[in-house]
Design a protein around this motif. Structure first.
Motif, PDB file in Angstrom:
ATOM      1  N   VAL A 111       0.830  -1.212   0.000  1.00  0.00           N
ATOM      2  CA  VAL A 111       0.000   0.000   0.000  1.00  0.00           C
ATOM      3  C   VAL A 111       0.868   1.266   0.000  1.00  0.00           C
ATOM      4  CG1 VAL A 111      -1.772   1.291   1.247  1.00  0.00           C
ATOM      5  CG2 VAL A 111      -1.900  -1.215   1.121  1.00  0.00           C
ATOM      6  N   ASP A 112       1.760   1.406   1.004  1.00  0.00           N
ATOM      7  CA  ASP A 112       2.520   2.656   1.145  1.00  0.00           C
ATOM      8  C   ASP A 112       3.598   2.832   0.070  1.00  0.00           C
ATOM      9  OD1 ASP A 112       1.002   3.215   3.309  1.00  0.00           O
ATOM     10  OD2 ASP A 112       2.559   2.922   4.825  1.00  0.00           O
ATOM     11  N   GLN A 113       4.293   1.750  -0.278  1.00  0.00           N
ATOM     12  CA  GLN A 113       5.408   1.885  -1.220  1.00  0.00           C
ATOM     13  C   GLN A 113       4.973   1.709  -2.680  1.00  0.00           C
ATOM     14  OE1 GLN A 113       8.496   2.794  -0.267  1.00  0.00           O
ATOM     15  NE2 GLN A 113       9.229   2.839  -2.378  1.00  0.00           N
ATOM     16  N   PHE A 114       4.139   0.690  -2.918  1.00  0.00           N
ATOM     17  CA  PHE A 114       3.770   0.378  -4.298  1.00  0.00           C
ATOM     18  C   PHE A 114       2.435   0.983  -4.730  1.00  0.00           C
ATOM     19  CE2 PHE A 114       6.433  -3.722  -3.843  1.00  0.00           C
ATOM     20  CZ  PHE A 114       7.563  -3.065  -4.283  1.00  0.00           C
ATOM     21  N   HIS A 115       1.650   1.524  -3.790  1.00  0.00           N
ATOM     22  CA  HIS A 115       0.352   2.148  -4.112  1.00  0.00           C
ATOM     23  C   HIS A 115      -0.480   1.242  -5.020  1.00  0.00           C
ATOM     24  CE1 HIS A 115       2.139   5.650  -2.319  1.00  0.00           C
ATOM     25  NE2 HIS A 115       3.082   5.680  -3.235  1.00  0.00           N
ATOM     26  N   ILE A 116      -0.704   0.008  -4.577  1.00  0.00           N
ATOM     27  CA  ILE A 116      -1.335  -0.938  -5.496  1.00  0.00           C
ATOM     28  C   ILE A 116      -2.817  -0.673  -5.692  1.00  0.00           C
ATOM     29  CG2 ILE A 116       0.336  -2.761  -4.982  1.00  0.00           C
ATOM     30  CD1 ILE A 116      -1.930  -4.323  -3.684  1.00  0.00           C
ATOM     31  N   GLN A 117      -3.227  -0.847  -6.923  1.00  0.00           N
ATOM     32  CA  GLN A 117      -4.631  -0.805  -7.299  1.00  0.00           C
ATOM     33  C   GLN A 117      -5.203  -2.223  -7.266  1.00  0.00           C
ATOM     34  OE1 GLN A 117      -6.738   1.571  -8.022  1.00  0.00           O
ATOM     35  NE2 GLN A 117      -8.414   0.348  -8.866  1.00  0.00           N
ATOM     36  N   LYS A 118      -4.333  -3.177  -7.634  1.00  0.00           N
ATOM     37  CA  LYS A 118      -4.791  -4.558  -7.742  1.00  0.00           C
ATOM     38  C   LYS A 118      -3.599  -5.485  -7.614  1.00  0.00           C
ATOM     39  CE  LYS A 118      -7.792  -7.275 -10.780  1.00  0.00           C
ATOM     40  NZ  LYS A 118      -8.563  -7.212 -12.043  1.00  0.00           N
ATOM     41  N   ILE A 119      -3.814  -6.629  -6.970  1.00  0.00           N
ATOM     42  CA  ILE A 119      -2.789  -7.670  -6.904  1.00  0.00           C
ATOM     43  C   ILE A 119      -3.342  -8.921  -7.580  1.00  0.00           C
ATOM     44  CG2 ILE A 119      -3.490  -8.368  -4.565  1.00  0.00           C
ATOM     45  CD1 ILE A 119      -0.516  -9.131  -4.088  1.00  0.00           C
ATOM     46  N   ILE A 120      -2.535  -9.520  -8.437  1.00  0.00           N
ATOM     47  CA  ILE A 120      -2.915 -10.734  -9.159  1.00  0.00           C
ATOM     48  C   ILE A 120      -1.972 -11.840  -8.723  1.00  0.00           C
ATOM     49  CG2 ILE A 120      -3.136 -11.805 -11.441  1.00  0.00           C
ATOM     50  CD1 ILE A 120      -3.618  -8.956 -12.550  1.00  0.00           C
ATOM     51  N   ILE A 121      -2.534 -12.936  -8.218  1.00  0.00           N
ATOM     52  CA  ILE A 121      -1.675 -13.995  -7.676  1.00  0.00           C
ATOM     53  C   ILE A 121      -2.153 -15.370  -8.118  1.00  0.00           C
ATOM     54  CG2 ILE A 121      -0.876 -12.723  -5.651  1.00  0.00           C
ATOM     55  CD1 ILE A 121      -2.990 -14.268  -4.035  1.00  0.00           C
ATOM     56  N   GLY A 122      -1.248 -16.324  -8.006  1.00  0.00           N
ATOM     57  CA  GLY A 122      -1.554 -17.713  -8.341  1.00  0.00           C
ATOM     58  C   GLY A 122      -2.436 -18.363  -7.301  1.00  0.00           C
ATOM     59  N   HIS A 123      -2.902 -19.543  -7.636  1.00  0.00           N
ATOM     60  CA  HIS A 123      -3.920 -20.222  -6.813  1.00  0.00           C
ATOM     61  C   HIS A 123      -3.420 -20.648  -5.448  1.00  0.00           C
ATOM     62  CE1 HIS A 123      -2.235 -24.329  -7.398  1.00  0.00           C
ATOM     63  NE2 HIS A 123      -1.689 -23.739  -8.442  1.00  0.00           N
ATOM     64  N   ASP A 124      -2.090 -20.790  -5.265  1.00  0.00           N
ATOM     65  CA  ASP A 124      -1.588 -21.363  -4.011  1.00  0.00           C
ATOM     66  C   ASP A 124      -0.719 -20.386  -3.230  1.00  0.00           C
ATOM     67  OD1 ASP A 124       0.428 -21.245  -5.831  1.00  0.00           O
ATOM     68  OD2 ASP A 124       1.130 -23.308  -5.563  1.00  0.00           O
ATOM     69  N   HIS A 125      -0.902 -19.093  -3.470  1.00  0.00           N
ATOM     70  CA  HIS A 125       0.007 -18.114  -2.868  1.00  0.00           C
ATOM     71  C   HIS A 125      -0.214 -17.966  -1.361  1.00  0.00           C
ATOM     72  CE1 HIS A 125       2.839 -14.815  -2.910  1.00  0.00           C
ATOM     73  NE2 HIS A 125       2.026 -14.184  -2.091  1.00  0.00           N
ATOM     74  N   ARG A 126       0.897 -17.989  -0.623  1.00  0.00           N
ATOM     75  CA  ARG A 126       0.871 -17.725   0.821  1.00  0.00           C
ATOM     76  C   ARG A 126       1.958 -16.683   1.105  1.00  0.00           C
ATOM     77  NH1 ARG A 126      -2.383 -21.473   3.171  1.00  0.00           N
ATOM     78  NH2 ARG A 126      -1.791 -20.794   5.243  1.00  0.00           N
ATOM     79  N   PHE A 127       1.750 -15.890   2.159  1.00  0.00           N
ATOM     80  CA  PHE A 127       2.705 -14.812   2.414  1.00  0.00           C
ATOM     81  C   PHE A 127       2.720 -14.451   3.895  1.00  0.00           C
ATOM     82  CE2 PHE A 127      -1.375 -12.894   1.899  1.00  0.00           C
ATOM     83  CZ  PHE A 127      -1.370 -11.719   2.632  1.00  0.00           C
ATOM     84  N   GLY A 128       3.648 -13.527   4.239  1.00  0.00           N
ATOM     85  CA  GLY A 128       3.781 -13.104   5.637  1.00  0.00           C
ATOM     86  C   GLY A 128       4.653 -14.066   6.424  1.00  0.00           C
ATOM     87  N   ARG A 129       4.930 -13.690   7.676  1.00  0.00           N
ATOM     88  CA  ARG A 129       5.800 -14.499   8.539  1.00  0.00           C
ATOM     89  C   ARG A 129       5.336 -15.960   8.582  1.00  0.00           C
ATOM     90  NH1 ARG A 129       5.929 -12.285  14.392  1.00  0.00           N
ATOM     91  NH2 ARG A 129       6.898 -10.504  13.332  1.00  0.00           N
ATOM     92  N   ASN A 130       6.265 -16.865   8.334  1.00  0.00           N
ATOM     93  CA  ASN A 130       5.984 -18.321   8.295  1.00  0.00           C
ATOM     94  C   ASN A 130       4.932 -18.697   7.252  1.00  0.00           C
ATOM     95  OD1 ASN A 130       7.807 -18.758  10.417  1.00  0.00           O
ATOM     96  ND2 ASN A 130       6.219 -18.302  11.935  1.00  0.00           N
ATOM     97  N   ARG A 131       4.716 -17.812   6.289  1.00  0.00           N
ATOM     98  CA  ARG A 131       3.754 -18.048   5.192  1.00  0.00           C
ATOM     99  C   ARG A 131       2.373 -18.431   5.723  1.00  0.00           C
ATOM    100  NH1 ARG A 131       4.664 -21.876   1.424  1.00  0.00           N
ATOM    101  NH2 ARG A 131       4.158 -20.571  -0.342  1.00  0.00           N
ATOM    102  N   THR A 132       1.940 -17.724   6.751  1.00  0.00           N
ATOM    103  CA  THR A 132       0.680 -18.077   7.414  1.00  0.00           C
ATOM    104  C   THR A 132      -0.551 -17.464   6.760  1.00  0.00           C
ATOM    105  OG1 THR A 132       1.139 -16.270   8.936  1.00  0.00           O
ATOM    106  CG2 THR A 132       1.707 -18.476   9.697  1.00  0.00           C
ATOM    107  N   ALA A 133      -0.368 -16.390   5.981  1.00  0.00           N
ATOM    108  CA  ALA A 133      -1.534 -15.730   5.380  1.00  0.00           C
ATOM    109  C   ALA A 133      -1.832 -16.320   4.002  1.00  0.00           C
ATOM    110  CB  ALA A 133      -1.275 -14.228   5.264  1.00  0.00           C
TER     111      ALA A 133
END
Length: 309
Positions: A111-133
């Motif tokens: 949000v702050d750095q990339f000012h995203i309008q939209k994120i497009i991701i694959g079907h199995d994407h996980r993110f954040g610490r320990n890939r919990t999200a």
């Protein structure tokens, strides 16, 4: 394409359409996501942005990880640029970055750095610490911070899910047909031509020894391959041996290319060698004459393939 070597380097006056991941191989599954990314820029209203990482997260987070990658960072940049994306951010991946929570990542970076309008991701994407999200968390963040989330399903990518892991396995088994089908291009090695023992010259098969600097680059199964490269902008074909040259008691793995109908000095040049077909396993012959006989047969087989290519 604009290239940025960290998240903080990126600046734009427009909002971004973003995707992120390691993109190792930039294979046909990745390209589905990248095509969608380009389609969503609304003819310049937004900018396309790919966020990727180096080193590969597994190299940092798994102590004994021996993962080999399909592309060097330079190769990956070249492949991504060819897809038409406008911005590539290659962020240094380290332990402190891996400890960012999902919310910290979304708020401070997306949000702050990339000012995203939209994120497009694959079907199995996980993110954040320990890939919990996961995707549900991302959709919730989108609602909170005002960006869209588009998920690409496995079915959209291909009936059989393409993955970098499957491509690595195919290459390690010498299955070039499957690996190249999944990649959408012929797997290639990039390296400098260096002096070798020059034994090939003595039996009528002079070779260019290819030295690959990046130890993390995946070298396919030992054996003989039909290959293609460009020298001084001209397409040439040949055959390549990956292995230990057991007939002459070789002690270390080498990558040697015999280029057909070619006799120029190319020492010091950097070549990109595309692997088209796996011909046979490396073997030890009873004599140099028997090796020469087999190489002649390999050349005939390779030329038959090249003429059909």
């Amino acid at each position: 394409m604009k290239l940025f070597e960290s998240i903080n380097e990126f600046h734009s006056n427009k909002k971004t359409i973003l995707t992120l991941g390691t993109f190792d191989g930039v294979h046909i599954g990745h390209k589905k996501i990248l095509e969608r990314l380009n389609q969503n820029t609304e003819n310049g209203k937004y900018e396309s942005l790919v966020l990727t990482f180096f080193p590969h997260p597994r190299m940092v987070l798994q102590e004994k990880s021996e993962i080999k990658l399909l592309n060097t960072i330079q190769e990956k940049s070249k492949l991504l640029e060819a897809t038409g994306i406008e911005n590539l951010v290659i962020h240094p991946f380290n332990e402190s970055f891996s400890r960012l929570t999902a919310e910290e990542f979304v708020h401070s970076i997306l949000v702050d750095q990339f000012h995203i309008q939209k994120i497009i991701i694959g079907h199995d994407h996980r993110f954040g610490r320990n890939r919990t999200a996961n995707i549900d968390n991302l959709i919730a963040f989108g609602a909170e911070y005002g960006f869209e989330v588009e998920q690409i399903s496995a079915q959209e990518i291909q009936d059989v899910s393409v993955s970098s892991t499957k491509i690595r396995k195919a290459l390690q088994e010498g299955n070039m047909a499957l690996a190249n089908e999944y990649l959408g291009y012929a797997y290639f090695l990039t390296g400098e031509v260096v002096k070798g023992k020059q034994l090939g010259r003595t039996i009528g098969f002079p070779t260019a020894n290819i030295q690959i600097e990046e130890e993390y680059k995946l070298i396919p199964k030992n054996g003989v391959y039909v290959v293609k490269t460009f020298i001084n902008h001209k397409e040439v074909f040949g055959m390549m041996n990956i292995g230990f040259n057991p007939t002459v008691n070789g002690q270390k793995q080498t990558i040697e290319v015999n280029i057909f109908d070619f006799d120029a000095d190319i020492y010091g040049q950097k070549l990109e060698i595309s692997l088209l077909k796996y011909l046979r396993e490396e073997q030890k012959f009873g004599s140099v004459d028997l090796l020469k006989e087999q190489l002649n047969q390999d050349k005939r087989t390779a030329l038959e393939f090249v003429n059909l290519f």
